[in-house]
Design a protein around this motif. Structure first.
Motif, PDB file in Angstrom:
ATOM      1  N   VAL A   1       0.856  -1.187   0.000  1.00 38.05           N
ATOM      2  CA  VAL A   1       0.000   0.000   0.000  1.00 38.05           C
ATOM      3  C   VAL A   1       0.889   1.231   0.000  1.00 38.05           C
ATOM      4  CG1 VAL A   1      -1.792   1.249   1.248  1.00 38.05           C
ATOM      5  CG2 VAL A   1      -1.758  -1.256   1.304  1.00 38.05           C
ATOM      6  N   PHE A   2       0.686   2.114  -0.977  1.00 39.26           N
ATOM      7  CA  PHE A   2       1.341   3.426  -0.979  1.00 39.26           C
ATOM      8  C   PHE A   2       0.284   4.450  -0.620  1.00 39.26           C
ATOM      9  CE2 PHE A   2       4.223   1.431  -4.217  1.00 39.26           C
ATOM     10  CZ  PHE A   2       5.401   1.598  -3.512  1.00 39.26           C
ATOM     11  N   GLY A   3       0.332   4.995   0.573  1.00 38.08           N
ATOM     12  CA  GLY A   3      -0.679   5.969   0.982  1.00 38.08           C
ATOM     13  C   GLY A   3      -2.056   5.318   0.986  1.00 38.08           C
ATOM     14  N   GLN A   4      -2.928   5.798   0.085  1.00 36.44           N
ATOM     15  CA  GLN A   4      -4.279   5.239  -0.002  1.00 36.44           C
ATOM     16  C   GLN A   4      -4.365   4.161  -1.081  1.00 36.44           C
ATOM     17  OE1 GLN A   4      -7.079   6.485   1.901  1.00 36.44           O
ATOM     18  NE2 GLN A   4      -5.342   7.328   3.008  1.00 36.44           N
ATOM     19  N   ASN A   5      -3.235   3.957  -1.755  1.00 36.42           N
ATOM     20  CA  ASN A   5      -3.249   3.204  -2.996  1.00 36.42           C
ATOM     21  C   ASN A   5      -2.780   1.768  -2.773  1.00 36.42           C
ATOM     22  OD1 ASN A   5      -3.362   2.653  -5.664  1.00 36.42           O
ATOM     23  ND2 ASN A   5      -1.796   4.143  -6.300  1.00 36.42           N
ATOM     24  N   ARG A   6      -3.696   0.797  -2.902  1.00 41.10           N
ATOM     25  CA  ARG A   6      -3.282  -0.610  -2.778  1.00 41.10           C
ATOM     26  C   ARG A   6      -2.758  -1.065  -4.127  1.00 41.10           C
ATOM     27  NH1 ARG A   6      -7.727  -4.317  -1.158  1.00 41.10           N
ATOM     28  NH2 ARG A   6      -6.305  -6.050  -0.813  1.00 41.10           N
ATOM     29  N   VAL A   7      -1.464  -1.164  -4.217  1.00 43.10           N
ATOM     30  CA  VAL A   7      -0.820  -1.381  -5.500  1.00 43.10           C
ATOM     31  C   VAL A   7      -0.654  -2.868  -5.800  1.00 43.10           C
ATOM     32  CG1 VAL A   7       1.376  -1.080  -6.663  1.00 43.10           C
ATOM     33  CG2 VAL A   7       0.334   0.843  -5.505  1.00 43.10           C
ATOM     34  N   VAL A   8      -0.406  -3.666  -4.760  1.00 42.66           N
ATOM     35  CA  VAL A   8      -0.306  -5.115  -4.921  1.00 42.66           C
ATOM     36  C   VAL A   8      -1.255  -5.745  -3.913  1.00 42.66           C
ATOM     37  CG1 VAL A   8       1.194  -7.125  -4.730  1.00 42.66           C
ATOM     38  CG2 VAL A   8       2.089  -5.008  -5.703  1.00 42.66           C
TER      39      VAL A   8
ATOM     40  N   GLY B   1       1.856  -7.486 -17.664  1.00 42.47           N
ATOM     41  CA  GLY B   1       0.653  -6.720 -17.346  1.00 42.47           C
ATOM     42  C   GLY B   1       0.793  -5.301 -17.854  1.00 42.47           C
ATOM     43  N   PRO B   2      -0.310  -4.562 -17.890  1.00 40.70           N
ATOM     44  CA  PRO B   2      -0.260  -3.191 -18.401  1.00 40.70           C
ATOM     45  C   PRO B   2       0.508  -2.279 -17.441  1.00 40.70           C
ATOM     46  CG  PRO B   2      -2.414  -3.649 -17.466  1.00 40.70           C
ATOM     47  CD  PRO B   2      -1.653  -4.932 -17.424  1.00 40.70           C
ATOM     48  N   SER B   3       0.816  -1.086 -17.918  1.00 41.46           N
ATOM     49  CA  SER B   3       1.566  -0.132 -17.116  1.00 41.46           C
ATOM     50  C   SER B   3       0.807   0.201 -15.828  1.00 41.46           C
ATOM     51  CB  SER B   3       1.784   1.134 -17.934  1.00 41.46           C
ATOM     52  OG  SER B   3       2.663   1.975 -17.256  1.00 41.46           O
ATOM     53  N   GLY B   4       1.537   0.197 -14.712  1.00 41.05           N
ATOM     54  CA  GLY B   4       0.931   0.593 -13.451  1.00 41.05           C
ATOM     55  C   GLY B   4       0.223  -0.529 -12.707  1.00 41.05           C
ATOM     56  N   CYS B   5       0.351  -1.766 -13.181  1.00 40.69           N
ATOM     57  CA  CYS B   5      -0.378  -2.858 -12.530  1.00 40.69           C
ATOM     58  C   CYS B   5       0.377  -3.423 -11.332  1.00 40.69           C
ATOM     59  CB  CYS B   5      -0.678  -3.973 -13.525  1.00 40.69           C
ATOM     60  SG  CYS B   5       0.779  -4.887 -14.023  1.00 40.69           S
ATOM     61  N   GLY B   6       1.590  -2.946 -11.095  1.00 41.02           N
ATOM     62  CA  GLY B   6       2.306  -3.363  -9.892  1.00 41.02           C
ATOM     63  C   GLY B   6       3.425  -4.363 -10.112  1.00 41.02           C
ATOM     64  N   LYS B   7       3.830  -4.589 -11.374  1.00 40.76           N
ATOM     65  CA  LYS B   7       4.897  -5.548 -11.655  1.00 40.76           C
ATOM     66  C   LYS B   7       6.205  -5.150 -10.978  1.00 40.76           C
ATOM     67  CE  LYS B   7       4.753  -4.596 -16.043  1.00 40.76           C
ATOM     68  NZ  LYS B   7       3.707  -3.576 -16.267  1.00 40.76           N
ATOM     69  N   THR B   8       6.599  -3.893 -11.216  1.00 41.49           N
ATOM     70  CA  THR B   8       7.853  -3.423 -10.639  1.00 41.49           C
ATOM     71  C   THR B   8       7.800  -3.490  -9.115  1.00 41.49           C
ATOM     72  OG1 THR B   8       8.275  -1.992 -12.515  1.00 41.49           O
ATOM     73  CG2 THR B   8       9.395  -1.433 -10.480  1.00 41.49           C
ATOM     74  N   THR B   9       6.646  -3.168  -8.554  1.00 46.06           N
ATOM     75  CA  THR B   9       6.522  -3.183  -7.094  1.00 46.06           C
ATOM     76  C   THR B   9       6.749  -4.592  -6.543  1.00 46.06           C
ATOM     77  OG1 THR B   9       4.968  -1.358  -7.307  1.00 46.06           O
ATOM     78  CG2 THR B   9       5.046  -2.475  -5.189  1.00 46.06           C
ATOM     79  N   VAL B  10       6.176  -5.602  -7.201  1.00 45.64           N
ATOM     80  CA  VAL B  10       6.401  -6.979  -6.756  1.00 45.64           C
ATOM     81  C   VAL B  10       7.893  -7.308  -6.818  1.00 45.64           C
ATOM     82  CG1 VAL B  10       6.031  -9.402  -7.351  1.00 45.64           C
ATOM     83  CG2 VAL B  10       4.113  -7.811  -7.396  1.00 45.64           C
TER      84      VAL B  10
ATOM     85  N   ASP C   1      13.944  -6.106 -14.573  1.00 45.28           N
ATOM     86  CA  ASP C   1      12.816  -5.185 -14.722  1.00 45.28           C
ATOM     87  C   ASP C   1      12.866  -4.510 -16.089  1.00 45.28           C
ATOM     88  OD1 ASP C   1      10.684  -3.549 -14.461  1.00 45.28           O
ATOM     89  OD2 ASP C   1      11.375  -2.505 -12.668  1.00 45.28           O
ATOM     90  N   GLU C   2      12.098  -5.026 -17.007  1.00 46.38           N
ATOM     91  CA  GLU C   2      12.059  -4.526 -18.385  1.00 46.38           C
ATOM     92  C   GLU C   2      13.450  -4.194 -18.911  1.00 46.38           C
ATOM     93  OE1 GLU C   2       8.907  -2.054 -19.452  1.00 46.38           O
ATOM     94  OE2 GLU C   2       7.689  -2.516 -17.691  1.00 46.38           O
ATOM     95  N   PRO C   3      14.350  -5.161 -18.899  1.00 47.38           N
ATOM     96  CA  PRO C   3      15.735  -4.862 -19.252  1.00 47.38           C
ATOM     97  C   PRO C   3      15.909  -4.548 -20.734  1.00 47.38           C
ATOM     98  CG  PRO C   3      15.444  -7.217 -19.022  1.00 47.38           C
ATOM     99  CD  PRO C   3      14.154  -6.592 -18.600  1.00 47.38           C
TER     100      PRO C   3
ATOM    101  N   THR D   1       7.849  -7.523 -17.765  1.00 48.77           N
ATOM    102  CA  THR D   1       7.698  -6.932 -19.091  1.00 48.77           C
ATOM    103  C   THR D   1       6.238  -6.558 -19.327  1.00 48.77           C
ATOM    104  OG1 THR D   1       7.967  -7.293 -21.463  1.00 48.77           O
ATOM    105  CG2 THR D   1       7.388  -9.209 -20.141  1.00 48.77           C
ATOM    106  N   HIS D   2       6.005  -5.619 -20.238  1.00 49.74           N
ATOM    107  CA  HIS D   2       4.618  -5.443 -20.653  1.00 49.74           C
ATOM    108  C   HIS D   2       4.444  -5.857 -22.111  1.00 49.74           C
ATOM    109  CE1 HIS D   2       6.328  -1.267 -21.097  1.00 49.74           C
ATOM    110  NE2 HIS D   2       6.070  -1.624 -22.317  1.00 49.74           N
ATOM    111  N   ASP D   3       5.472  -6.528 -22.623  1.00 50.87           N
ATOM    112  CA  ASP D   3       5.441  -7.001 -24.003  1.00 50.87           C
ATOM    113  C   ASP D   3       5.076  -8.484 -23.994  1.00 50.87           C
ATOM    114  OD1 ASP D   3       6.088  -8.079 -26.469  1.00 50.87           O
ATOM    115  OD2 ASP D   3       7.738  -6.675 -26.798  1.00 50.87           O
TER     116      ASP D   3
END
Ligand code: ATP
Ligand code: MG
Lengths: 353, 260
Positions: free
Chosen positions: A12-19, A36-45, A158-160, A191-193
């Motif tokens: 959770v970032f602030g109010q935002n449940r990201v994963v 997954g699409p941009s912002g879906c939490g891949k990098t966070t995981v 991470d998206e190398p 990746t998002h590809d």
């Protein structure tokens, strides 16, 4: 118990449940992609596995050891970044040796390992250069060697490849996969590809808004998507509305023609209208023997892509795209032409949710 | 036409800066009546107090630079990495020495650290030198912080830190082997500015009664005619020498060329 376990991870970032409640077991030597699409939490995981973010709740274990509270520098994890992140003040050899030096590996052993790693990535002569004297692809290979040199337990990427041009991207992803197989290192690749993910992964985790929607081998994800999101995100889909004729036998009708589809939902009743989906390659041009249904269609667009020709057509009130193979003796149809399209119920994906 | 105006303004600017220097230089050569000579310089160099105070200030400058680097590099790094929202505040704090007169700072020091205080630093020569070094560090803070912070902007601090961490490095290793070498040129420019400030500083050294170069220049200036301009010329030469060195260092550090 798998080698790398992520259990009930939440961030959770602030109010935002990201994963949200992310659970995944990864076997030793497995190559997993987070797609997954941009912002879906891949990098966070990924960053939680690396230790750069602390999970709000949940646990991570590697080889039976709980690493959830461990600092990133004590996790024995190798990481590759989108922006290469080579140390600009160190030569290629010094970059690769960095992790070994930190570990206190003796000089001779270090030099031998660096040489081995540079040979592995196919840049044996580049040790004395500085990062700025290398191309993007070469820099990213050095980053791979640097991450692998201290023999990490897990490799995180991470998206190398996203900063590289198309050709290098394809060759380098194959190279990464070959090296990964060779060393048998457990790997998570973000990746998002979708093409990238499908071509090199043992299993893919399709993520949607912080949730792992579906986990499975590329073949499974592509052919048997379990949610509408996965079906839409991975590959191209043609959707048709069909009406149910006999729910027990899976019989439906599409524009008056009968089809038998696998896996109708349990609650389906006669007369219900449901969406089904067909991949572009499940639609065939012309009357095919053995096809369940043949629909008339009007060609709208023709994209010649080399070995494959992608056609856009309109049939049964829906716009669809289909692929046919190029054949030198058979020119493709032209826009405006009326054609017939064959399809079978067994190729259909019944969408739900 | 506009080119001509630009050149005229440029020349005017040059004259504005160079004429006083030239005048001063010329004057410093006129110790012997009726001809140019280097007598003033000879007198300055023959004075043992010149060498003593010069050496003393040079030593303190070195200590100040070390202190400044140890203080500023980790701070600026940490602020960029973890507290980016605190950057305006930290910048404001580092600018305070420009606003607070040195005399206020030094009287504060004397009150806090006098011989009857809890930490009687002014009681011994070494203690006073430490105090003076701290004072100089404060004076040089705005310049040091700014140049280091600018240097940090040229590298991706966060990603490089994470890369080093994932390779097992702790904070000290990251600072010493990755961050510091990458901002070395910035640190050096901060260091040369510090050197220039310390060599010329008068107030703090005079009030703490230490034999520094600044008070010596002042003393000479009050009592002699030709030697002070000679000293000033020497000081300028040192400054320009430093700048030349800075250029050289930039030229010779290979990886820095990539950024240029
Ligand atoms: N440090 C942070 N503070 C606040 N919010 C963050 C932070 N890091 C990520 N987020 C938010 O978390 C969400 C997921 O981010 P994340 O970087 O994991 O996405 P991603 O799947 O990697 O996307 P992309 O494909 O664009 O890289 C985003 O909405 C992002 O804004
Ligand atoms: Mg990301």
């Amino acid at each position: 118990m798998s080698y790398l376990n992520l259990s009930h991870l939440e961030k959770v970032f602030g109010q935002n449940r990201v994963v949200k409640d992310f659970t995944l077991g990864i076997d030793k030597g497995e190559f997993i992609s987070l797609l997954g699409p941009s912002g879906c939490g891949k990098t966070t995981v990924l960053r939680m596995v690396a230790g750069f973010e602390a999970p709000t709740s949940g646990a991570i274990t590697i080889d039976g050891q709980d690493v959830t509270g461990l600092k990133p520098n004590n996790r024995a994890i190798g990481m590759m970044f989108q922006a290469y992140a080579l140390f600009p003040n160190l030569t290629v050899a010094e970059n690769v040796a960095f992790g070994l030096k930190v570990k206190g590996v003796a000089r001779d052993e270090r030099a031998a390992r660096v040489e081995e790693m540079l040979a592995l990535i196919g840049l044996p002569e580049m040790g004395a250069r500085f990062p700025f004297q290398l191309s993007g692809g070469q820099q990213q290979r050095v980053a791979l060697a640097r991450a692998l040199a201290p023999r990490p337990r897990v490799l995180l990427l991470d998206e190398p490849l996203s900063a590289l041009d198309a050709k290098v991207r394809v060759s380098l992803r194959n190279e990464i996969r070959a090296i990964q197989k060779d060393l048998g290192i457990t790997t998570i690749f973000v990746t998002h590809d979708q093409e990238e993910a499908m071509s090199i992964s043992d299993r893919i985790v399709v993520m949607n808004a912080g949730i792992a929607d579906q986990v499975g081998a590329p073949f499974e994800i592509y052919n048997r998507p379990t949610t509408r999101f996965v079906a839409n995100f991975v590959g191209t889909l043609n959707t048709f509305d069909v009406s149910v004729e006999d729910p027990g036998l899976g019989r439906v009708s599409l524009a008056g023609q009968p089809l038998t589809v696998p896996g109708l939902p349990d609650g389906a009743r006669k007369g219900d209208v449901l969406p089904i989906a067909l991949r572009p390659e499940a639609l065939r041009l012309g009357q095919l023997p053995g096809a369940e249904a043949v629909l008339p269609a009007v060609i709208e667009d023709v994209h010649f892509m080399g070995s494959v020709i992608r056609l856009t057509a309109r049939a049964a009130g829906a716009q669809l795209s289909m692929d046919t193979f190029n054949r030198a003796d058979q020119p493709p149809p032209v826009p405006g032409q009326t054609v017939e399209i064959s399809l079978s119920g067994r190729d259909a994906i019944v969408l739900r949710g | 036409m506009s080119r001509l105006v630009a050149w005229a303004i440029f020349l005017l600017g040059c004259l504005y800066f160079l004429l006083p220097l030239l005048g001063m230089g010329e004057f410093s050569l006129r110790m012997r009546r009726g001809e140019y000579s280097l007598d003033a310089y000879r007198v300055v160099f023959a004075d043992p107090r010149f060498w003593e105070t010069f050496g003393y200030s040079l030593g303190l400058a070195a200590a100040t630079i070390v202190m400044g680097v140890v203080l500023v590099v980790p701070t600026a790094y940490w602020v960029r990495l973890k507290l980016p929202q605190a950057r305006p505040f930290v910048e404001f704090v580092t600018l305070l020495p420009l606003v607070i007169p040195a005399i206020v700072v030094v009287f504060g020091y004397i009150r806090l650290y006098n011989t009857s205080s809890f930490l009687p630093l002014t009681g011994s020569a070494l203690g006073t030198d430490i105090l003076l070094t701290m004072g100089y560090t404060t004076l040089a803070l705005p310049y040091m912080y700014r140049s280091v912070d600018t240097g940090l902007r040229t590298i991706d601090v966060t990603t490089l830190t994470e890369a080093a961490q994932s390779l097992g490095a702790g904070w000290f290793t990251i600072l010493a082997r990755i961050i510091l070498p990458n901002v070395m040129v910035a640190v050096l420019s901060g260091a040369f500015l510090t050197l220039a400030i310390v060599m010329g500083e008068f107030t703090m050294a005079a009030l703490l009664n230490r034999p520094a170069f600044g008070p010596y220049m002042q003393l000479l200036g009050a009592n002699r005619a030709y030697e002070p301009p000679a000293l000033a010329v020497i000081a300028f030469a040192i400054t320009w020498g430093c700048m030349g060195l800075m250029q050289l260092v930039t030229r010779f550090s290979k990886h820095e060329r990539a950024k240029a």
